[in-house]
Design a protein around this motif. Structure first.
Motif, mmCIF file in Angstrom:
data_model
loop_
_atom_site.group_PDB
_atom_site.id
_atom_site.type_symbol
_atom_site.label_atom_id
_atom_site.label_comp_id
_atom_site.label_asym_id
_atom_site.label_seq_id
_atom_site.Cartn_x
_atom_site.Cartn_y
_atom_site.Cartn_z
ATOM 1 N N ALA A 27 1.954 -8.987 -17.471
ATOM 2 C CA ALA A 27 2.992 -9.305 -16.482
ATOM 3 C C ALA A 27 2.427 -10.129 -15.330
ATOM 4 C CB ALA A 27 3.620 -8.019 -15.960
ATOM 5 N N PHE A 31 3.556 -13.839 -14.304
ATOM 6 C CA PHE A 31 4.030 -14.092 -12.955
ATOM 7 C C PHE A 31 3.277 -15.267 -12.325
ATOM 8 C CE2 PHE A 31 4.226 -12.343 -8.470
ATOM 9 C CZ PHE A 31 5.425 -12.962 -8.234
ATOM 10 N N VAL A 34 4.731 -18.375 -13.562
ATOM 11 C CA VAL A 34 5.968 -18.746 -12.866
ATOM 12 C C VAL A 34 5.633 -19.426 -11.540
ATOM 13 C CG1 VAL A 34 7.980 -17.816 -11.686
ATOM 14 C CG2 VAL A 34 7.398 -16.987 -13.940
ATOM 15 N N VAL A 67 9.970 -19.127 -0.235
ATOM 16 C CA VAL A 67 10.665 -18.354 -1.270
ATOM 17 C C VAL A 67 9.653 -17.790 -2.260
ATOM 18 C CG1 VAL A 67 12.186 -18.555 -3.247
ATOM 19 C CG2 VAL A 67 12.867 -19.539 -1.074
ATOM 20 N N ALA A 70 8.056 -14.760 -0.851
ATOM 21 C CA ALA A 70 8.956 -13.598 -0.923
ATOM 22 C C ALA A 70 9.002 -13.057 -2.347
ATOM 23 C CB ALA A 70 10.351 -13.991 -0.449
ATOM 24 N N GLU A 71 8.973 -13.987 -3.310
ATOM 25 C CA GLU A 71 9.038 -13.574 -4.704
ATOM 26 C C GLU A 71 7.790 -12.783 -5.089
ATOM 27 O OE1 GLU A 71 11.436 -16.327 -7.390
ATOM 28 O OE2 GLU A 71 9.401 -16.527 -8.121
ATOM 29 N N VAL A 74 8.235 -9.140 -3.913
ATOM 30 C CA VAL A 74 9.134 -8.369 -4.776
ATOM 31 C C VAL A 74 8.509 -8.161 -6.150
ATOM 32 C CG1 VAL A 74 11.324 -8.477 -5.971
ATOM 33 C CG2 VAL A 74 11.216 -9.052 -3.570
ATOM 34 N N GLY A 75 7.935 -9.239 -6.693
ATOM 35 C CA GLY A 75 7.393 -9.179 -8.047
ATOM 36 C C GLY A 75 6.234 -8.213 -8.145
ATOM 37 N N ALA A 77 5.595 -5.733 -6.231
ATOM 38 C CA ALA A 77 6.080 -4.357 -6.066
ATOM 39 C C ALA A 77 6.554 -3.812 -7.405
ATOM 40 C CB ALA A 77 7.215 -4.321 -5.043
ATOM 41 N N ILE A 78 7.331 -4.617 -8.132
ATOM 42 C CA ILE A 78 7.865 -4.141 -9.415
ATOM 43 C C ILE A 78 6.734 -3.961 -10.430
ATOM 44 C CG2 ILE A 78 9.298 -4.796 -11.370
ATOM 45 C CD1 ILE A 78 11.164 -6.166 -9.339
ATOM 46 N N ILE A 79 5.818 -4.943 -10.497
ATOM 47 C CA ILE A 79 4.755 -4.873 -11.504
ATOM 48 C C ILE A 79 3.815 -3.698 -11.212
ATOM 49 C CG2 ILE A 79 2.775 -6.087 -12.479
ATOM 50 C CD1 ILE A 79 4.329 -8.701 -11.962
ATOM 51 N N THR A 81 4.564 -0.922 -9.673
ATOM 52 C CA THR A 81 5.251 0.333 -10.022
ATOM 53 C C THR A 81 5.153 0.594 -11.520
ATOM 54 O OG1 THR A 81 6.809 -0.326 -8.339
ATOM 55 C CG2 THR A 81 7.359 1.608 -9.603
ATOM 56 N N ILE A 82 5.433 -0.464 -12.297
ATOM 57 C CA ILE A 82 5.337 -0.323 -13.759
ATOM 58 C C ILE A 82 3.905 0.043 -14.153
ATOM 59 C CG2 ILE A 82 5.265 -1.691 -15.872
ATOM 60 C CD1 ILE A 82 8.015 -1.468 -15.475
ATOM 61 N N PHE B 169 19.289 -23.261 -3.823
ATOM 62 C CA PHE B 169 18.110 -22.536 -4.317
ATOM 63 C C PHE B 169 17.803 -21.330 -3.432
ATOM 64 C CE2 PHE B 169 13.442 -21.972 -4.241
ATOM 65 C CZ PHE B 169 13.295 -21.497 -5.524
ATOM 66 N N GLU B 173 17.882 -17.279 -4.482
ATOM 67 C CA GLU B 173 16.785 -16.322 -4.358
ATOM 68 C C GLU B 173 17.153 -15.176 -3.420
ATOM 69 O OE1 GLU B 173 14.066 -16.157 -6.040
ATOM 70 O OE2 GLU B 173 14.384 -17.981 -7.173
ATOM 71 N N LEU B 177 16.509 -11.661 -5.301
ATOM 72 C CA LEU B 177 15.334 -10.822 -5.024
ATOM 73 C C LEU B 177 15.711 -9.376 -4.695
ATOM 74 C CD1 LEU B 177 13.012 -13.330 -3.108
ATOM 75 C CD2 LEU B 177 12.867 -12.583 -5.464
ATOM 76 N N LEU B 181 15.002 -5.503 -7.033
ATOM 77 C CA LEU B 181 14.517 -4.210 -6.554
ATOM 78 C C LEU B 181 15.548 -3.108 -6.776
ATOM 79 C CD1 LEU B 181 12.841 -5.360 -3.262
ATOM 80 C CD2 LEU B 181 11.724 -4.555 -5.309
ATOM 81 N N GLN B 194 12.871 0.966 -14.371
ATOM 82 C CA GLN B 194 11.749 0.095 -13.998
ATOM 83 C C GLN B 194 11.564 -1.019 -15.014
ATOM 84 O OE1 GLN B 194 8.363 2.612 -13.424
ATOM 85 N NE2 GLN B 194 9.191 3.551 -11.582
ATOM 86 N N LEU B 198 11.637 -5.060 -14.321
ATOM 87 C CA LEU B 198 10.578 -6.010 -14.714
ATOM 88 C C LEU B 198 11.161 -7.158 -15.521
ATOM 89 C CD1 LEU B 198 7.495 -6.541 -14.774
ATOM 90 C CD2 LEU B 198 7.488 -5.509 -17.023
ATOM 91 N N PHE B 201 13.277 -9.397 -13.363
ATOM 92 C CA PHE B 201 12.481 -10.191 -12.438
ATOM 93 C C PHE B 201 11.783 -11.350 -13.137
ATOM 94 C CE2 PHE B 201 8.299 -11.119 -10.735
ATOM 95 C CZ PHE B 201 8.693 -11.715 -9.562
ATOM 96 N N ILE B 202 11.086 -11.060 -14.249
ATOM 97 C CA ILE B 202 10.318 -12.128 -14.917
ATOM 98 C C ILE B 202 11.273 -13.212 -15.407
ATOM 99 C CG2 ILE B 202 8.861 -12.668 -16.896
ATOM 100 C CD1 ILE B 202 7.122 -11.002 -15.402
ATOM 101 N N ALA B 209 12.828 -21.192 -11.669
ATOM 102 C CA ALA B 209 11.882 -22.311 -11.694
ATOM 103 C C ALA B 209 12.496 -23.506 -12.431
ATOM 104 C CB ALA B 209 10.578 -21.885 -12.358
#
Lengths: 99, 521
Positions: A27, A31, A34, A67, A70-71, A74-75, A77-79, A81-82, B169, B173, B177, B181, B194, B198, B201-202, B209
């Motif tokens: 992940a 990321f 991206v 942006v 910020a991503e 968030v990203g 945080a999620i990764i 947690t997983i 854009f 976002e 975003l 969450l 969760q 994931l 998000f991905i 993009a």
């Protein structure tokens, strides 16, 4: 050096990033790919700003950086947690949701 | 050469855009409430947070809706052309706000789950750990969901009125975003939640993009990020150009992802199933309205001159979306997942309004969006009520014979399903009728035939659930239908009312849409 070379470079970076998202299974690496795509967009915007002779593209690049930051927040945080739940950042393991 | 170029860049002085803050009031009110919400989280004592947040959320959403209503009739470009405040934009903003109010009611519900609300007491605790047990046994509630929700609403309010690629854009976002969450914060079945976060998000950041690179190409082609200027550049250079065609395609990928159109729909079932059900209801309804608003504006304003180039692409996508959504829904055994596939099919029907590319198509699409949004809020609200010991009983077999245990719940759910199927006297019928007639007017008859075929398949899916609820025997361990607090009751009542009223007397809303006119260019 003509600015169009930078557009070509941006397209190559974007392609590399998208291939990275498609083939890598971690992940974090996906990321990062991206983020590389977003930076390729920035390069394209700045190169086009130079070619078009106005500042819009450069302004966009600044906003995209914010942006992207910020991503990341968030990203990650999620990764994270997983990762804490499953002790792995592989995207193949969370496979409860399907069909 | 480069000397000339850099001189021209320097000479391009920066002029401050004039901003009419009054016209942007709805967005600013919600954004300010979101920021205050963050401060409340930081400084207010734990017990006071929930009441304060609820006052902020409902107060700001209602105030923003009043501001939208007071702006009726405004038709102007604002912020140096970055924002277009016009009839369709205001109607979409109003719809997003009403949907958010109903969605917030569902998120505020505390009675249906004995442990508290639908959200993890603390999202950072490990599922199944002692920490998690401690936090939930003390009855802690997650109140950070409220500022997150308000930030998402801010993005949704900007999305349909954004009139340049940068703002589009940023709005995309700001909307997405917080939703990534929120999706990961379910109290029960946290692994699913969760995982959904994931995936969302991905894939979401991957698609944005694409959107951004498409915007870069459009900017490179036209030399401007303003919709109006890009449209002028396209009109000024007839003939195809790789830059613009690839740009249109990539921007479309980013936007079509958000509405869950095939082949960019893969995230939809997983996210709808994994997310806490109130969040599913909120995002299924509000994201679709906001994202379709942006799609309609982008395709009508920027790409209007390229209609012959993008219409074939959207034809294929609409056909795929309708058929995949309807056919795969047949095989689903989970209520939330079935509703997710049905939402994919519905997105395909709404795409017909985009393809029609005429004022009737615009009106039809917006009508359909509002009708669909409230019906969807209602269906997911009912899903939160049918529970067993492990939480929501989402497996379809558990819903068998629901009419025997709770005739009212089953009847309400049946009304929503009939509306989704497009049965007359429900809002879904009027929506489908409006979109299909607009598409026929635009000469897309084959598409309408496919759409009718897909609605037939979808009607079978919905009909099967209704038959299951009313005529099958209940399972050995039937789920209980819990009695919710006033929040969910009111939310379901509003959804039923909108579904039925728009189905029986659609004329006032259709007149409103006609007065709203078309997008400002």
């Amino acid at each position: 050096m003509s600015p169009s070379a930078y557009v070509v470079l941006a397209a190559i970076l974007f392609t590399l990033g998208s291939v990275g998202v498609l083939v890598r299974r971690n992940a974090i690496v996906m990321f990062m790919s991206v983020e590389m795509m977003l930076n390729a967009c920035n390069l394209a915007f700045v190169a086009f700003a130079r070619m078009n002779g106005n500042l819009d593209g450069q302004v966009v690049a600044f906003f995209v950086m914010v942006v992207a930051a910020a991503e990341v927040v968030v990203g990650l945080a999620i990764i994270v947690t997983i990762f804490r739940t499953r002790r792995s950042a592989s995207v193949d393991e969370p496979n409860l949701l399907k069909y | 050469m480069s000397g000339v170029l850099s001189a021209s860049v320097v000479a391009d002085t920066f002029t401050l855009p004039t901003i009419d803050y009054g016209a942007l009031a709805p967005v600013l009110i919600v954004a300010a409430a979101a920021v205050i919400g963050v401060l409340v989280e930081a400084f207010a004592p734990r017990g006071a947070r929930r009441p304060l947040q609820l006052v902020l959320v409902f107060g700001s959403l209602i105030a923003a809706f009043v501001a939208v209503v007071m702006h009726a009739g405004i038709r102007q470009l604002d912020g140096g052309g970055a924002v277009a405040i016009d009839g369709p934009g205001l109607v979409l903003q109003g719809a997003v706000l009403l949907i958010s109010i109903v969605g917030a009611m569902l998120m505020a519900e505390r009675m249906v789950d004995p442990a508290g609300d639908a959200f993890a007491a603390r999202a950072s605790t490990l599922p199944g750990s002692e920490d998690e047990r401690q936090f939930s046994s003390r009855g802690f509630l997650q109140t950070e969901i409220w500022p997150l929700m308000l930030f998402a609403v801010t993005g949704m309010l900007l999305f349909p009125i954004a009139n340049d690629l940068l703002l589009l854009f940023v709005a995309l976002e700001v909307m997405s975003l917080p939703l990534y969450l929120l999706v990961g914060m379910a109290r029960r079945r946290r692994l699913l939640s969760q995982e959904a976060a994931l995936k969302y998000f991905i894939l979401g950041s991957f698609s944005s993009a694409f959107f951004l690179f498409g915007s870069a190409l459009l900017y490179g082609y036209s030399g401007s990020i303003k919709f109006g200027k890009i449209a002028e550049a396209i009109a000024g250079n007839p003939g195809q150009n790789m830059l613009i065609l690839v740009g249109v395609g990539m921007v479309a990928v980013g936007l079509l992802f958000k509405i869950g159109a095939a082949p960019f729909h893969q995230w939809t079932p997983d996210v709808y199933q994994g997310a806490p059900t109130p969040v599913t209801a909120f995002m299924a309804a509000a994201v679709k309205v906001a994202a379709f608003g942006a799609i309609l504006r982008v395709f009508y304003v920027i790409f209007g001159g390229l209609r012959w180039d993008w219409q074939p692409m959207l034809w294929v996508i609409a056909i795929l979306t309708m058929l995949i959504g309807a056919i795969v829904a047949v095989t689903q055994t989970d209520v939330k997942r079935m509703l997710a596939y049905s939402s994919i099919a519905q997105a395909g029907f709404i795409l017909l309004g985009v393809i029609a590319a005429n004022p009737a198509g615009l009106r039809g699409a917006i009508f359909y969006l509002v009708a669909y949004a409230f019906t969807t809020l209602g269906t997911f609200a009912v899903v939160t009520l049918v529970r067993d010991s492990t939480g929501e009983a989402t497996h379809l077999s558990k819903w068998a014979g629901l009419a025997k245990t709770s005739p009212l719940t089953a009847t309400v759910f049946a009304i929503f399903l009939l509306s989704l199927a497009g049965i007359p006297l429900t809002s879904g019928f009027i929506g489908k009728f409006a979109v299909f007639t607009a598409a026929i007017e635009a000469g897309a008859m084959p598409l309408v035939i496919v759409a009718l075929f897909a609605s037939l398949i979808a009607a079978f899916v919905y009909g099967r659930v209704i038959v299951l609820m009313f005529f099958a025997d209940p399972p050995a361990d039937p789920p209980a239908v819990v009695v919710p607090s006033a929040f969910t009751t009111l939310a379901i009542a509003i959804s039923v009312a909108v579904t039925v009223v728009l189905g029986i007397i659609p004329q006032p809303f259709l007149t409103l849409l006609e007065q709203a006119g078309v997008f400002i260019r």
